[in-house]
Structures are given as C-alpha cells and as structure tokens.
Design a protein around this motif. Structure first.
Motif, mmCIF file in Angstrom:
data_model
loop_
_atom_site.group_PDB
_atom_site.id
_atom_site.type_symbol
_atom_site.label_atom_id
_atom_site.label_comp_id
_atom_site.label_asym_id
_atom_site.label_seq_id
_atom_site.Cartn_x
_atom_site.Cartn_y
_atom_site.Cartn_z
ATOM 1 N N GLY A 191 -5.008 -21.215 -69.472
ATOM 2 C CA GLY A 191 -5.504 -22.309 -68.646
ATOM 3 C C GLY A 191 -4.426 -22.903 -67.769
ATOM 4 N N LEU A 192 -3.232 -23.093 -68.343
ATOM 5 C CA LEU A 192 -2.121 -23.633 -67.556
ATOM 6 C C LEU A 192 -1.695 -22.657 -66.461
ATOM 7 C CD1 LEU A 192 0.157 -25.390 -70.178
ATOM 8 C CD2 LEU A 192 -1.130 -26.444 -68.332
ATOM 9 N N ALA A 193 -1.708 -21.368 -66.774
ATOM 10 C CA ALA A 193 -1.340 -20.367 -65.769
ATOM 11 C C ALA A 193 -2.290 -20.414 -64.582
ATOM 12 C CB ALA A 193 -1.329 -18.966 -66.387
ATOM 13 N N ASP A 194 -3.557 -20.716 -64.844
ATOM 14 C CA ASP A 194 -4.539 -20.818 -63.766
ATOM 15 C C ASP A 194 -4.447 -22.145 -63.022
ATOM 16 O OD1 ASP A 194 -5.608 -18.314 -64.334
ATOM 17 O OD2 ASP A 194 -7.216 -19.118 -65.590
ATOM 18 N N LEU A 195 -4.210 -23.224 -63.755
ATOM 19 C CA LEU A 195 -4.317 -24.560 -63.180
ATOM 20 C C LEU A 195 -3.028 -25.077 -62.543
ATOM 21 C CD1 LEU A 195 -6.096 -27.017 -62.708
ATOM 22 C CD2 LEU A 195 -5.480 -27.818 -64.986
ATOM 23 N N LEU A 196 -1.888 -24.808 -63.152
ATOM 24 C CA LEU A 196 -0.643 -25.385 -62.666
ATOM 25 C C LEU A 196 -0.346 -25.049 -61.200
ATOM 26 C CD1 LEU A 196 1.561 -27.284 -63.604
ATOM 27 C CD2 LEU A 196 2.864 -25.296 -64.377
ATOM 28 N N PRO A 197 -0.520 -23.796 -60.761
ATOM 29 C CA PRO A 197 -0.286 -23.532 -59.327
ATOM 30 C C PRO A 197 -1.186 -24.365 -58.415
ATOM 31 C CG PRO A 197 -0.336 -21.483 -60.545
ATOM 32 C CD PRO A 197 -0.773 -22.558 -61.502
ATOM 33 N N GLN A 198 -2.444 -24.578 -58.821
ATOM 34 C CA GLN A 198 -3.371 -25.372 -58.014
ATOM 35 C C GLN A 198 -2.934 -26.835 -57.953
ATOM 36 O OE1 GLN A 198 -7.632 -24.762 -58.854
ATOM 37 N NE2 GLN A 198 -6.957 -23.182 -60.267
ATOM 38 N N VAL A 199 -2.524 -27.366 -59.094
ATOM 39 C CA VAL A 199 -2.116 -28.770 -59.150
ATOM 40 C C VAL A 199 -0.884 -29.001 -58.282
ATOM 41 C CG1 VAL A 199 -1.185 -30.580 -60.657
ATOM 42 C CG2 VAL A 199 -3.161 -29.233 -61.394
ATOM 43 N N VAL A 200 0.122 -28.138 -58.440
ATOM 44 C CA VAL A 200 1.349 -28.295 -57.646
ATOM 45 C C VAL A 200 1.027 -28.142 -56.165
ATOM 46 C CG1 VAL A 200 3.654 -27.370 -57.186
ATOM 47 C CG2 VAL A 200 2.833 -27.572 -59.548
ATOM 48 N N VAL A 223 4.059 -18.942 -68.683
ATOM 49 C CA VAL A 223 3.895 -20.313 -69.163
ATOM 50 C C VAL A 223 4.569 -20.466 -70.521
ATOM 51 C CG1 VAL A 223 2.212 -22.042 -69.919
ATOM 52 C CG2 VAL A 223 1.792 -20.722 -67.840
ATOM 53 N N GLN A 224 4.336 -19.493 -71.391
ATOM 54 C CA GLN A 224 4.936 -19.509 -72.727
ATOM 55 C C GLN A 224 6.465 -19.524 -72.638
ATOM 56 O OE1 GLN A 224 4.020 -19.474 -76.086
ATOM 57 N NE2 GLN A 224 6.201 -19.348 -76.495
ATOM 58 N N ALA A 225 7.016 -18.687 -71.765
ATOM 59 C CA ALA A 225 8.474 -18.607 -71.631
ATOM 60 C C ALA A 225 9.052 -19.911 -71.081
ATOM 61 C CB ALA A 225 8.849 -17.435 -70.717
ATOM 62 N N ALA A 226 8.358 -20.511 -70.122
ATOM 63 C CA ALA A 226 8.879 -21.722 -69.484
ATOM 64 C C ALA A 226 8.742 -22.953 -70.378
ATOM 65 C CB ALA A 226 8.172 -21.963 -68.151
ATOM 66 N N LEU A 227 7.621 -23.104 -71.040
ATOM 67 C CA LEU A 227 7.381 -24.308 -71.823
ATOM 68 C C LEU A 227 7.854 -24.201 -73.261
ATOM 69 C CD1 LEU A 227 3.811 -25.379 -70.665
ATOM 70 C CD2 LEU A 227 6.034 -26.152 -69.819
ATOM 71 N N GLY A 228 7.878 -23.002 -73.793
ATOM 72 C CA GLY A 228 8.233 -22.823 -75.194
ATOM 73 C C GLY A 228 7.017 -23.003 -76.088
ATOM 74 N N ILE A 272 4.527 -24.926 -53.824
ATOM 75 C CA ILE A 272 4.945 -26.091 -53.041
ATOM 76 C C ILE A 272 4.730 -25.836 -51.551
ATOM 77 C CG2 ILE A 272 6.910 -27.545 -52.397
ATOM 78 C CD1 ILE A 272 8.006 -26.955 -55.260
ATOM 79 N N GLY A 273 5.016 -24.629 -51.115
ATOM 80 C CA GLY A 273 4.901 -24.284 -49.699
ATOM 81 C C GLY A 273 3.463 -24.289 -49.217
ATOM 82 N N THR A 274 3.290 -24.010 -47.955
ATOM 83 C CA THR A 274 1.969 -24.084 -47.342
ATOM 84 C C THR A 274 1.226 -22.761 -47.331
ATOM 85 O OG1 THR A 274 2.965 -23.761 -45.165
ATOM 86 C CG2 THR A 274 2.599 -26.045 -45.884
ATOM 87 N N GLY A 275 1.842 -21.691 -47.811
ATOM 88 C CA GLY A 275 1.185 -20.384 -47.858
ATOM 89 C C GLY A 275 0.384 -20.204 -49.138
ATOM 90 N N ALA A 276 0.048 -18.956 -49.409
ATOM 91 C CA ALA A 276 -0.732 -18.618 -50.607
ATOM 92 C C ALA A 276 0.095 -18.849 -51.869
ATOM 93 C CB ALA A 276 -1.176 -17.157 -50.527
ATOM 94 N N ASN A 277 -0.582 -19.278 -52.923
ATOM 95 C CA ASN A 277 0.078 -19.499 -54.213
ATOM 96 C C ASN A 277 0.229 -18.190 -54.966
ATOM 97 O OD1 ASN A 277 0.087 -22.286 -53.819
ATOM 98 N ND2 ASN A 277 -1.876 -22.547 -54.846
ATOM 99 N N GLN A 278 1.450 -17.891 -55.396
ATOM 100 C CA GLN A 278 1.672 -16.730 -56.246
ATOM 101 C C GLN A 278 1.245 -17.080 -57.666
ATOM 102 O OE1 GLN A 278 5.623 -15.098 -56.043
ATOM 103 N NE2 GLN A 278 5.698 -15.250 -53.821
ATOM 104 N N PRO A 279 0.569 -16.159 -58.332
ATOM 105 C CA PRO A 279 0.111 -16.440 -59.691
ATOM 106 C C PRO A 279 1.245 -16.329 -60.712
ATOM 107 C CG PRO A 279 -0.450 -14.201 -59.101
ATOM 108 C CD PRO A 279 0.158 -14.834 -57.868
ATOM 109 N N ILE A 280 1.001 -16.923 -61.868
ATOM 110 C CA ILE A 280 1.862 -16.714 -63.027
ATOM 111 C C ILE A 280 0.970 -16.273 -64.178
ATOM 112 C CG2 ILE A 280 3.696 -18.319 -62.361
ATOM 113 C CD1 ILE A 280 2.463 -20.360 -64.328
ATOM 114 N N SER A 281 1.582 -15.659 -65.155
ATOM 115 C CA SER A 281 0.833 -15.174 -66.309
ATOM 116 C C SER A 281 0.941 -16.171 -67.463
ATOM 117 C CB SER A 281 1.402 -13.825 -66.758
ATOM 118 O OG SER A 281 2.692 -14.011 -67.320
ATOM 119 N N PRO A 282 0.054 -16.057 -68.431
ATOM 120 C CA PRO A 282 0.192 -16.888 -69.631
ATOM 121 C C PRO A 282 1.558 -16.691 -70.311
ATOM 122 C CG PRO A 282 -1.988 -15.914 -69.562
ATOM 123 C CD PRO A 282 -1.190 -15.283 -68.445
ATOM 124 N N GLU A 283 2.094 -15.491 -70.218
ATOM 125 C CA GLU A 283 3.415 -15.214 -70.793
ATOM 126 C C GLU A 283 4.510 -16.004 -70.076
ATOM 127 O OE1 GLU A 283 1.189 -12.757 -69.896
ATOM 128 O OE2 GLU A 283 0.553 -12.307 -71.955
#
Length: 130
Positions: A97-106, A71-76, A58-69
C-alpha cells in the motif's frame, strides 16, 4: 478490505482524496511523526538508493514506481510492522500500500516541482483527507 482497495479510492475527481481513508491517515501520521518530516522520510528512501524515484515524485514529470521491497528497505521492519498493526493488515500489505500511495502523496505535496516549506505540506495533505 485490502490496502489496494483502500488506495483505489484515494484520488477522486480533481485530485482530491476521499475522506476516511485509513492508509492515507497512516501516511499522514508517518510524515508528521518522522524526524525531519517529509524531507526526513524521503531522505531515508534516498539513502537506500532510491534518489531517482524520489526526485521523480517531487518533479513535474511521471512518478517512478517503487516496490514493496523498497519500502521495507527504507523504513525497516519495525516501522513497517507498526504501521501494519495500526491498519490491521499484514506486513506485506502495508508495504504494498505504501509503495502505491507514497509516490502519489509526495507528487501532490510538490505540485510546483519542489517540496513545500515548513508546515505547508501538512496543510495540503490535510486537504486530501477532507
């Protein structure tokens, strides 16, 4: 074609997405159909201990990555399996794919460092799809 190939074509020149990206369409559907919209979806990630990562998207700095794991934990597994079925890919490919794309989209939905109010975020997201 794998999800990473689909994601690779997402952001073109000027930050505009290329149309016809199935993963982008799935992310848009995930946001639209999630209780609470984008804020509700991000809340799921925050509840799983990913608040710092979400704040970086959300912030204006660099996006921290997340792992596929993450994504799995958050979404179920049910929600992720449904998404994988929509895309015709494996559970693991969907999570990756979501781990790669979601930070960019947000990040693209919060260019001023804050989430858009109401439906403005979906209007922006639709522009990325066109």
């Amino acid at each position: 074609m794998g999800l990473l190939d689909m994601v690779g074509g997402l952001l073109g020149q000027g930050g505009q997405a290329q149309g016809g990206n199935p993963l982008m369409g799935a992310v848009m559907g995930l946001i639209q159909n999630h209780p609470g919209g984008l804020q509700g979806l991000l809340g799921q990630f925050q509840e799983k201990g990913l608040g710092d990562q979400v704040a970086s998207w959300i912030g204006t700095g660099a996006n921290q990555p997340i792992s596929p794991e993450h994504v799995q934990a958050a979404l179920g597994s049910d929600q992720l399996q449904q998404l994988a079925g929509q895309l015709g890919v494996s559970h693991d490919q969907a999570a990756s794919g979501l781990a790669d794309l979601l930070p960019q989209v947000v990040d693209k939905l919060s260019p001023q460092g804050s989430l858009p109010e109401g439906g403005m975020g979906m209007d922006l997201l639709k522009k990325f799809l066109s």
